[in-house]
Design an enzyme around this catalytic site. Structure first.
Site, PDB file in Angstrom:
ATOM      1  N   HIS A   1       0.816  -1.118   0.011  1.00  0.00           N
ATOM      2  CA  HIS A   1       0.002  -0.035  -0.150  1.00  0.00           C
ATOM      3  C   HIS A   1       0.788   1.432  -0.055  1.00  0.00           C
ATOM      4  O   HIS A   1       0.411   2.266   0.413  1.00  0.00           O
ATOM      5  CB  HIS A   1      -1.131  -0.108   1.138  1.00  0.00           C
ATOM      6  CG  HIS A   1      -0.448   0.117   2.550  1.00  0.00           C
ATOM      7  ND1 HIS A   1      -0.787  -0.366   3.594  1.00  0.00           N
ATOM      8  CD2 HIS A   1       0.645   0.734   2.929  1.00  0.00           C
ATOM      9  CE1 HIS A   1      -0.169  -0.155   4.963  1.00  0.00           C
ATOM     10  NE2 HIS A   1       0.791   0.624   4.406  1.00  0.00           N
TER      11      HIS A   1
ATOM     12  N   HIS B   1      -2.813   5.406   9.345  1.00  0.00           N
ATOM     13  CA  HIS B   1      -1.343   5.677   9.488  1.00  0.00           C
ATOM     14  C   HIS B   1      -1.225   7.335  10.328  1.00  0.00           C
ATOM     15  O   HIS B   1      -0.306   7.954   9.712  1.00  0.00           O
ATOM     16  CB  HIS B   1      -0.517   5.929   8.274  1.00  0.00           C
ATOM     17  CG  HIS B   1      -0.363   4.755   7.680  1.00  0.00           C
ATOM     18  ND1 HIS B   1      -1.106   3.988   6.842  1.00  0.00           N
ATOM     19  CD2 HIS B   1       0.965   3.792   7.462  1.00  0.00           C
ATOM     20  CE1 HIS B   1      -0.779   2.730   6.436  1.00  0.00           C
ATOM     21  NE2 HIS B   1       0.550   2.723   6.703  1.00  0.00           N
TER      22      HIS B   1
ATOM     23  N   HIS C   1       9.580  -4.017   5.651  1.00  0.00           N
ATOM     24  CA  HIS C   1      10.081  -2.576   5.494  1.00  0.00           C
ATOM     25  C   HIS C   1      10.406  -2.049   6.804  1.00  0.00           C
ATOM     26  O   HIS C   1       9.662  -2.523   7.869  1.00  0.00           O
ATOM     27  CB  HIS C   1       9.253  -2.018   4.480  1.00  0.00           C
ATOM     28  CG  HIS C   1       7.917  -1.520   4.896  1.00  0.00           C
ATOM     29  ND1 HIS C   1       7.036  -2.374   5.006  1.00  0.00           N
ATOM     30  CD2 HIS C   1       7.206  -0.340   5.107  1.00  0.00           C
ATOM     31  CE1 HIS C   1       5.727  -1.743   5.295  1.00  0.00           C
ATOM     32  NE2 HIS C   1       6.050  -0.303   5.086  1.00  0.00           N
TER      33      HIS C   1
ATOM     34  N   GLU D   1       2.969  -4.864   9.507  1.00  0.00           N
ATOM     35  CA  GLU D   1       1.858  -4.754   8.742  1.00  0.00           C
ATOM     36  C   GLU D   1       1.392  -6.208   8.080  1.00  0.00           C
ATOM     37  O   GLU D   1       0.190  -6.127   7.820  1.00  0.00           O
ATOM     38  CB  GLU D   1       1.770  -3.889   7.613  1.00  0.00           C
ATOM     39  CG  GLU D   1       2.012  -2.207   7.998  1.00  0.00           C
ATOM     40  CD  GLU D   1       2.379  -1.273   7.108  1.00  0.00           C
ATOM     41  OE1 GLU D   1       2.038  -0.137   7.243  1.00  0.00           O
ATOM     42  OE2 GLU D   1       2.630  -1.629   5.864  1.00  0.00           O
TER      43      GLU D   1
END
Ligand code: DHB
Ligand code: FE
Length: 283
Positions: free
Chosen positions: A12, A59, A192, A240
């Site tokens: 995303h 976020h 990440h 995530e």
């Protein structure tokens, strides 16, 4: 009884939104990434879902660090998108299905999930970038249920708990009297880390373990890890992957892996898309 046709796990990264706006599909940097989405779009066109349930993490748009729900379910008939600061603009509002949302909420609460309910909910890139990627032309009658899973403000729910939430949501869908076809998305990842000394960290070996486990239904390989262990293995934002576990939980038992694409790097991430078709679903 509503039917879950399958699930899709997908990246995303906000930069994808600008790449879509600028039509960078054939750009050498982007092509290996966008090429991975053709088969996923074709599968969606084949299974024709009426509803998309999207496990994603906000976020800092709708929720901030001062008040961060662990799990929050949208219960609105309309969701507007916004941009918490990436310069990626917005997309057309999404139609919700408040009645279905309340059924999911009531059923999951009865299964001991203490959910935050949102009758208004702004959706950020974690929700709408996957939707824009997977449906360049969004079906006019598509409805959505956004389900936020906290991945930013620790402590987080365990990976096992996130998968169990998915199981409860899947059971709730299957007890809904309508005849909707439902697809479930897990948004984010894969490995990440955006900040600190390990910024730029990727872990292709662990990503492959996750993709294989999601396909095979052997998710204990992932859920055996604590959240700090997952941060260590996947990076502080790679955690995530718990959204993917929630998606996988909703699918139930066996699935068929229809498609997988993995490409490093897109922005700071190991980018991936994986399509898992539910068993015994006709297209
Ligand atoms: C990036 C990755 C994310 O998961 C996110 O939410 C924002 C940015 C990135 O790699 O740029
Ligand atoms: Fe993210």
């Amino acid at each position: 009884m509503a039917t879950i046709v399958g699930g899709i796990g997908t990246s995303h990264v906000p930069a994808i939104a600008n790449a879509i706006t600028n039509k960078l599909y054939d750009d050498p940097y982007w092509a290996p990434f966008f090429d991975g989405y053709g088969p996923a779009r074709a599968w969606l066109a084949d299974v024709r879902p009426d509803v998309a349930i999207v496990f994603y993490n906000d976020h800092g748009l709708n929720f901030f660090l001062d008040a961060m729900p662990t799990f929050a379910v949208g219960a609105a008939d309309r969701y507007e998108s916004d941009d918490e600061g990436w310069g990626i603009g917005t997309v057309e509002p999404f139609a919700g299905d408040a009645a279905l949302s309340w059924h999911l909420i009531e059923t999951a609460m009865a299964a001991d999930f203490d959910l935050t309910t949102c009758q208004e909910m702004l959706i950020d890139h974690g929700f709408w970038v996957p939707m824009a990627l997977l449906w360049p032309e969004r079906p006019a009658d598509l409805k959505v249920v956004p389900i936020h899973v906290n991945t930013v403000q620790h402590p987080l729910a365990s990976a096992a708990r996130c998968e169990a939430l998915g199981v409860a949501i899947g059971d709730a869908v299957r007890s809904w009297p309508g005849d909707e076809r439902v697809v479930v998305f897990g948004s984010g990842g894969l490995s990440h880390q955006l900040e600190g000394r390990r910024a730029g960290f990727l872990n292709p070996d662990f990503d492959r373990v996750c993709l294989d486990a999601l396909a095979a239904g052997t998710t204990a390989t992932i859920t055996k890890h604590t959240i700090p262990e997952l941060v260590d293995l996947a990076g502080s934002q790679g955690v995530e992957v718990i959204n993917w576990l929630a998606m996988r939980g909703a699918l139930g038992g066996d699935v068929t892996e229809v498609h997988r694409n993995y490409h490093i790097p897109i922005s700071n991430t190991a980018a991936a898309v994986q399509v898992l078709a539910a068993s015994n679903v006709s297209s």
